[in-house]
Design a protein around this motif. Structure first.
Motif, PDB file in Angstrom:
ATOM      1  N   LEU A   9      40.632  39.042  30.514  1.00 46.76           N
ATOM      2  CA  LEU A   9      39.191  39.047  30.273  1.00 46.76           C
ATOM      3  C   LEU A   9      38.928  38.601  28.830  1.00 46.76           C
ATOM      4  N   ASP A  10      37.809  37.905  28.639  1.00 48.28           N
ATOM      5  CA  ASP A  10      37.423  37.417  27.323  1.00 48.28           C
ATOM      6  C   ASP A  10      36.920  38.593  26.478  1.00 48.28           C
ATOM      7  N   THR A  11      37.762  39.077  25.582  1.00 51.96           N
ATOM      8  CA  THR A  11      37.428  40.302  24.823  1.00 51.96           C
ATOM      9  C   THR A  11      36.193  40.106  23.939  1.00 51.96           C
ATOM     10  N   GLN A  12      36.084  38.931  23.337  1.00 55.50           N
ATOM     11  CA  GLN A  12      34.937  38.657  22.462  1.00 55.50           C
ATOM     12  C   GLN A  12      33.638  38.709  23.256  1.00 55.50           C
ATOM     13  N   LEU A  13      33.691  38.083  24.428  1.00 53.58           N
ATOM     14  CA  LEU A  13      32.493  38.050  25.281  1.00 53.58           C
ATOM     15  C   LEU A  13      32.098  39.470  25.710  1.00 53.58           C
ATOM     16  N   LEU A  14      33.071  40.246  26.164  1.00 49.70           N
ATOM     17  CA  LEU A  14      32.763  41.609  26.629  1.00 49.70           C
ATOM     18  C   LEU A  14      32.194  42.441  25.497  1.00 49.70           C
ATOM     19  N   CYS A  55      31.372  47.539  32.245  1.00 47.88           N
ATOM     20  CA  CYS A  55      32.208  47.227  33.409  1.00 47.88           C
ATOM     21  C   CYS A  55      32.386  48.475  34.271  1.00 47.88           C
ATOM     22  N   ARG A  56      32.108  48.345  35.546  1.00 52.45           N
ATOM     23  CA  ARG A  56      32.350  49.417  36.503  1.00 52.45           C
ATOM     24  C   ARG A  56      33.314  48.885  37.552  1.00 52.45           C
ATOM     25  N   ALA A  57      33.964  49.774  38.265  1.00 50.83           N
ATOM     26  CA  ALA A  57      34.824  49.358  39.369  1.00 50.83           C
ATOM     27  C   ALA A  57      34.754  50.476  40.405  1.00 50.83           C
ATOM     28  N   SER A  58      33.748  50.393  41.256  1.00 49.09           N
ATOM     29  CA  SER A  58      33.447  51.510  42.157  1.00 49.09           C
ATOM     30  C   SER A  58      34.406  51.562  43.335  1.00 49.09           C
ATOM     31  N   PHE A  59      34.722  52.771  43.732  1.00 49.15           N
ATOM     32  CA  PHE A  59      35.587  52.972  44.899  1.00 49.15           C
ATOM     33  C   PHE A  59      34.995  54.038  45.814  1.00 49.15           C
ATOM     34  N   HIS A  60      34.900  53.711  47.092  1.00 48.83           N
ATOM     35  CA  HIS A  60      34.610  54.677  48.147  1.00 48.83           C
ATOM     36  C   HIS A  60      33.216  55.320  48.032  1.00 48.83           C
ATOM     37  N   HIS A  61      33.024  56.457  48.712  1.00 49.32           N
ATOM     38  CA  HIS A  61      31.702  57.078  48.814  1.00 49.32           C
ATOM     39  C   HIS A  61      31.808  58.587  48.662  1.00 49.32           C
TER      40      HIS A  61
END
Ligand SMILES: [Zn+2]
Ligand SMILES: [Zn+2]
Length: 349
Positions: A279-284, A291-297
């Motif tokens: 990932l582009d660290t400067q951009l982030l 940034c999220r990374a959702s899993f399940h319910h």
């Protein structure tokens, strides 16, 4: 019951067999559902292709997890359900007692109980799922629409994590069943402006039928063209929220280029085990991207997802586009591995 039923058993990579197996016995707190509709799911296709899933299923095992049907038997102590009732049951339930459950992160429960076996005449529902994640289907709702509750709950939770405001621009990358459910939910429930991003125009056309406002072709050979077009459609800024619903390292890496300063990315698509992204660290950092990374319910999302379906805001139109008998499951799974316009298939046992 004491008799046998037809059921799909997953043995491993691309190996699923229709067999006669005993109808499961029903213990205290449990119910047996006669499956009326089971829906195929991207996760099932992944499991079929790879032969395993670390969390959800360990072969050989009964297969399939999105279903609606009729209560066929109830165990001792079950008071909320009776034989003949139309019901939908989720594929898991959290324990309610562990570290994560106590913190309200029920999707991360250390003892999340998974249930499979929807591709069968009957499915056994363990007591914990009966108690926490099973609901009666209102009379006006079809089995097919009701069976959407589980995947939609994952989508609803994914959006919840991203604080979408009405009128926000949500870019959805990947228009398989999950991407299309994001399109529908973002539009019909959150009133967002939705940009659908996929490799083929036919996928974008389908997303537009579900409520997407605009489309952008995803060109992994020339990602700059995708970035340029998305930015052109968002006053040069990028989307407020970008959802990655493909599950490829290349598209995870592309996502930060499609979101505005201060925007949110949800890396929703699970990539193959062992993969990594750059990932582009400067951009982030300088664009202050979340940034999220959702899993399940969670049980709360299952309940709210049923409400969304019940209200008619989300239906299976354009999401479930084929119906097949249980005996054709192997062919259905093979078909779903190819990009051929099949989205979800309703399996009718
Ligand atoms: Zn699913
Ligand atoms: Zn727990």
């Amino acid at each position: 019951m004491g008799s046998t039923m037809r059921a799909a058993v997953l043995y491993g990579k691309e190996d699923v067999r229709l067999e006669s197996v005993p109808v499961p016995a029903v213990g205290a707190g449990e119910i047996l559902i006669r499956v009326r509709t089971a829906l195929t799911c991207g996760t099932d296709v992944k499991v079929f292709r790879r032969g395993y899933h670390a969390k959800m299923i360990v072969p050989p095992a009964l297969f399939g997890h999105e279903l609606a049907g009729d209560v066929a038997a109830v165990g001792d102590g079950v008071t909320r359900f009776r034989v003949g009732q139309r019901v939908v049951a989720a594929n898991s339930a959290p324990c309610g007692n562990c570290f994560f459950c106590r913190r309200g992160q029920l999707n991360l429960c250390e003892d999340l109980l998974f249930n499979n076996g929807a591709y069968a005449e009957f499915i056994h529902i363990p007591a914990r799922i009966v108690e926490k994640n099973t609901y009666e289907i209102p009379p006006h709702l079809s089995y097919q629409d009701a069976a959407l509750v589980e995947p939609l709950a994952c989508v609803l939770r994914g959006l919840d994590e991203c604080n979408v405001l009405p009128g926000d621009t949500v870019a959805v990358m990947g228009l398989g069943p999950i991407g299309l459910m994001f399109v529908r939910m973002a539009k019909a429930v959150l009133n967002a402006r939705v940009i659908a991003i996929a490799r083929r125009q036919s996928q974008i056309d389908n997303a537009i039928r579900l409520g997407a406002d605009d489309g952008v072709i995803l060109d992994l050979q020339n990602p700059q063209s995708t970035i340029t077009e998305l930015r052109r459609q968002t006053d040069g800024r990028g989307a407020d929220l970008t959802i990655e619903a493909i599950g490829l390292p290349e598209t995870w890496e592309l996502a930060p280029q499609l979101v505005r300063k201060g925007g949110v990315i949800n890396f929703f698509g699970g990539c193959p085990a062992g993969t990594r992204v750059g990932l582009d660290t400067q951009l982030l950092h300088y664009s202050d991207i979340t940034c999220r990374a959702s899993f399940h319910h969670t049980p709360d999302h299952i309940r709210r997802s049923l409400h969304a379906v019940q209200s008619g805001k989300v239906t299976s139109d354009y999401l479930v586009n084929r119906e097949e008998p249980l005996d054709n499951l192997l062919k259905v799974m093979r078909d779903l591995m190819k990009p051929n316009g099949h989205i979800k298939t309703a399996i009718i046992p």
